[in-house]
Design an enzyme around this catalytic site. Structure first.
Site, PDB file in Angstrom:
ATOM      1  N   GLU A 151       0.823  -1.256  -0.210  1.00 31.35           N
ATOM      2  CA  GLU A 151      -0.059   0.229   0.198  1.00 31.35           C
ATOM      3  C   GLU A 151       0.779   1.249  -0.048  1.00 31.35           C
ATOM      4  O   GLU A 151       1.820   1.311   0.871  1.00 31.35           O
ATOM      5  CB  GLU A 151      -0.720   0.036   1.224  1.00 31.35           C
ATOM      6  CG  GLU A 151      -1.549   1.276   1.389  1.00 31.35           C
ATOM      7  CD  GLU A 151      -2.529   1.396   2.561  1.00 31.35           C
ATOM      8  OE1 GLU A 151      -2.745   2.477   3.151  1.00 31.35           O
ATOM      9  OE2 GLU A 151      -2.982   0.300   3.327  1.00 31.35           O
ATOM     10  N   GLU A 156      -3.000  10.964   3.093  1.00 28.72           N
ATOM     11  CA  GLU A 156      -4.089  10.760   4.157  1.00 28.72           C
ATOM     12  C   GLU A 156      -4.214  12.179   4.843  1.00 28.72           C
ATOM     13  O   GLU A 156      -2.929  12.568   5.334  1.00 28.72           O
ATOM     14  CB  GLU A 156      -3.972   9.498   4.730  1.00 28.72           C
ATOM     15  CG  GLU A 156      -4.189   8.181   4.164  1.00 28.72           C
ATOM     16  CD  GLU A 156      -3.977   6.945   5.017  1.00 28.72           C
ATOM     17  OE1 GLU A 156      -4.711   6.456   5.160  1.00 28.72           O
ATOM     18  OE2 GLU A 156      -3.059   6.820   5.887  1.00 28.72           O
TER      19      GLU A 156
END
Length: 773
Positions: A151, A156
């Site tokens: 990932e 974020e």
């Protein structure tokens, strides 16, 4: 420009034609983009939409209706609305089995439509930084389950911080290993930040992944080191496979926070997504997939060769909350400007800082961008107080007056030379506490290092499972405990005249009558002649931090060894679970003294422009405590003692750092079982240079461990008086052969670039956490 790119993209969909070039760097060409210029639903040839409750215990129901193109932008709208779950069943217990969702949003993904291996990826977007929102731009590998597929979090946002991360697999299924970076939005020093569009960029090739925000590098991931321990669930190197893209707005959940007071609807807006790859002439071939990794016989590949009584200590309990929680993002409770601070470099802001600390009982004290002149010691003597700037390049604390002037502390060396006590302690930012250690009961059984079970004289009162306790032992007249700490080879201890006291802190795993089982294995034997007792562990200062700021001192010449007057940065004394994060210290006598328990120093830079004395600009760079972690440090000048442990310091971890010509100072009086892991020593000329007075024992005690040390000069086993043969050297830059004596020297000559794991502490911590029920 957007119309040109869209035209190029349409041509690409129409057939195999030459794509218009977008000059983003030498040898790059645009291979895919979405400019979102057509109002309505997102292009179904580019995007699919996730549906329902998907991951991370998030609160939103994903549905296509919340994503639409409007005025040249993709909009993902978060809404507070009641949505029935068509898959609800009263017989199910899964977290997704909610009868209703209270929020809706969208997650768009290119999975099954487009994926890419390597390139430059750019996303221009605007996010809202409200409580409970969790927008993201991220990538997942096409092969293997999460996290073994790899990932990449290009962006974020949650709880006030921007994150840039990568994750891959560990031995335990579904438990990731993270390479993480985060920074508070406040550090950008722009009150209009959330109202502006920003460009997130990833540069990814076969060697590394670089993540940027507005052209500022946030994180670099080494593709070679991001290796899955097993290929049963995914590729060995997850970041050498194609990845697809996801853009989503999550709400609440495992990291998003509480959205209950946030006004809805909210908008996550994306102006464009562009993917570039190198032209054929500029491509380089990925390295061959041969595995050159070598593993220590003390650890193995996944810790299978280790045992609690191994000569290789267990360092996994070091650091904030014993490594089990990340450093927190404490909510701002005060602002020094509200107390009269000016931050212009000339005004004396001392009263404002002292008043802010006095008035704040829990929370972060924000220090906005500026240069603050402070002429007193700023001391924190209570729990839950954090000093937070807006970044080392923006918030600067200038201390013109040294500690010896502010609070005189005359002393002398063991050789009788007059000096200041601040030559080896104290800081102008000072977290200062004390640890209560009232006796619970004498320990009546004798046991060996590696054991965990204690027999007490009576059932313990005042403690329960999960509490931290202290095992305390005091030496006898024969100095047998001192000898034990040195594995029977203490050297000359003639000037250690007072009996030493050793303390070991652990949580309680179990209480059964008078029997107490500790969470972690003992570092030393327990013998009755050392008067062993079990005591409480009650620090009165915890959860304090200094973060996101710079500390500067006057540009005065360094006066030389033991002539320091106390231009010292940060001190932590008698406190537990405290931290220093993202701090730069300039022109100091000493940098940071971490003389607490379970503290973490993360992202420390120490530099100096002051005229040196004898080639040095200061005394101590970073000085350790007990079970503390110092990670991601960069010492850009030369101290007499760059990294130091002394006087029974144990369980400390210094890792992932570098220096100019670093000394691993062991300052005598029996420091033992500390770890130095994955460190670039620089020149490597003075690695084993140490201080400490005469006849105070060897510099290092037992089982000191040096793991993956790189240098320009080859290293060998330390000098005879440095420490006993029970030390461990694994993966040190050397031209010497291995010497593996189970009861003697352990010198494992593995080339540092082949040693796995690269960093021992993280491997031990991951193994411990994975094994928890």
């Amino acid at each position: 420009m957007k119309m040109l790119l869209l035209f190029a993209f349409v041509l690409m969909l129409a057939g195999p034609v030459v794509l218009a070039q977008e000059p983003t760097g030498p040898g790059y060409r645009l291979v895919w983009s979405d400019e979102f210029d057509a109002d309505g639903k997102p292009n179904p040839e580019n995007w699919t939409s996730e549906r329902g409750f998907v991951r991370n215990h998030e609160l939103q129901w994903y549905q296509p209706d919340n994503a639409f193109c409007d005025n040249g932008m993709l909009v993902i709208e978060g809404r507070r609305e009641r949505k029935a779950n068509p898959e609800y069943s009263p017989d199910k217990t899964d977290w997704r089995n909610r009868e209703f969702a209270q929020y809706t949003s969208s997650c768009l993904t290119t999975r099954g439509l487009h994926s890419w291996q390597y390139g430059r990826f750019e996303v221009k977007a605007r996010i809202q930084t409200r409580d409970g929102l969790w927008p993201a731009i991220w990538f997942l590998g096409v092969e293997g389950p999460w996290p073994d597929n790899g990932e990449i979090d290009l962006m974020e946002y949650y709880k006030g911080r921007i994150h840039a991360n990568a994750a891959w697999g560990t031995q335990a299924q579904h438990r990731p290993k993270w390479d993480s970076y985060s920074t508070p939005v406040e550090s950008f020093n722009d009150p209009e930040w959330e109202n502006k569009f920003h460009v997130w960029r990833m540069d990814w090739d076969e060697n590394e992944i670089k993540l940027y925000l507005d052209d500022e590098l946030l994180n670099t991931i080494d593709v070679e080191k991001a290796k899955n321990p097993s290929t049963d669930r995914g590729p060995a190197y997850p970041f050498r496979q194609a990845h697809y893209l996801l853009v989503n707005l999550a709400i609440g959940g495992a990291a998003g926070g509480d959205p209950s007071k946030t006004p809805f609807p909210t908008r996550y807006e994306i102006d464009y997504v562009r993917v570039y790859q190198k032209t054929e002439s500029s491509k380089t071939q990925p390295p061959a997939q041969t595995d050159r990794s070598r593993y220590s016989m003390l650890w193995g590949e996944h810790g299978e060769k280790w045992s609690p009584d191994s000569r290789l200590p267990n360092f996994s309990f070091a650091g904030y909350h014993s490594g089990e929680d990340p450093l927190p993002n404490v909510k701002v409770a005060a602002n020094v400007r509200d107390f009269g601070a000016v931050g212009d470099g000339g005004h004396d802001d001392t009263p404002a800082f002292l008043d802010a600390v006095k008035a704040t009982h829990a929370g972060a004290i924000l220090i906005p961008a500026g240069r603050y002149k402070i002429t007193q010691i700023v001391e924190i003597k209570k729990p839950n107080v954090v000093l937070r700037g807006e970044g080392p390049g923006k918030t600067v604390l200038f201390f013109p007056t040294p500690l010896e002037t502010l609070r005189p502390n005359p002393s002398q060396t063991t050789g009788g030379k007059p000096t200041s006590g601040y030559s080896w302690g104290g800081g102008l930012l000072w977290i200062n506490g004390a640890v209560g250690m009232d006796t619970i009961s004498p320990i009546v059984n004798e046991t060996q290092r590696g054991d965990r079970v204690l027999q007490l004289a009576s059932p313990p009162v005042g403690i329960q499972t999960g509490d931290r306790v202290t095992v305390q032992m005091t030496d006898d007249a024969d100095k047998s405990l001192l000898s034990h700490i040195y594995s029977g080879d203490p050297g000359d201890t003639g000037k250690i005249n007072k009996p030493i006291t050793i303390r070991f802190v652990s949580r309680v795993a179990k209480i059964d009558g008078s029997t107490v089982t500790l969470e972690r294995p003992l570092r030393l034997d327990i013998r009755k002649q050392w008067q062993p007792t079990l005591r409480q562990f009650k620090p009165n200062v915890t959860e304090c931090g200094v973060e996101d700021l710079a500390i500067e001192f006057p540009l005065t010449p360094y006066r030389g060894h033991f002539s320091e007057v106390g231009y010292n940065g940060i001190a932590i004394n008698g406190a537990a679970d405290c931290w220093v994060r993202n701090v730069r210290i300039s022109n100091s006598d000493s940098g940071v003294y971490v003389r607490g328990y379970f503290c973490t120093v993360d992202g420390l830079v120490i530099d100096s422009q002051r005229p040196p004395s004898g080639g040095y600009t200061g005394h101590h760079g970073i000085d350790g405590g007990t079970d503390c972690v110092v990670t991601d440090f960069d010492i850009q000048t030369r101290f007499h003692h760059d990294l130091s442990v002394s006087g029974g310091n144990s369980g400390n971890v210094f890792k992932n750092g570098r220096g100019v010509d670093m000394t691993l100072d062991h300052h005598k009086r029996a420091p033992y079982e500390n770890l130095f892991s994955n460190i670039d020593l620089g020149e490597g000329n003075v690695t084993w240079k140490c201080g400490g007075g005469e006849s105070l024992g060897k510099n290092s005690g037992a089982r000191e461990t040096f793991w993956n040390l790189r240098a320009k000069q080859n290293q060998s086993w330390p000098p005879r008086n440095f420490g006993p043969d029970s030390m461990n050297l694994v993966g040190v830059q050397t031209d010497m052969p291995s010497l593996l004596e189970p009861d003697g020297k352990w010198f494992e000559a593995i080339p540092p670039d082949q040693l796995q794991p690269v960093e021992l502490h993280a491997a031990q911590l991951n193994r411990r956490l994975e094994s928890r029920p």
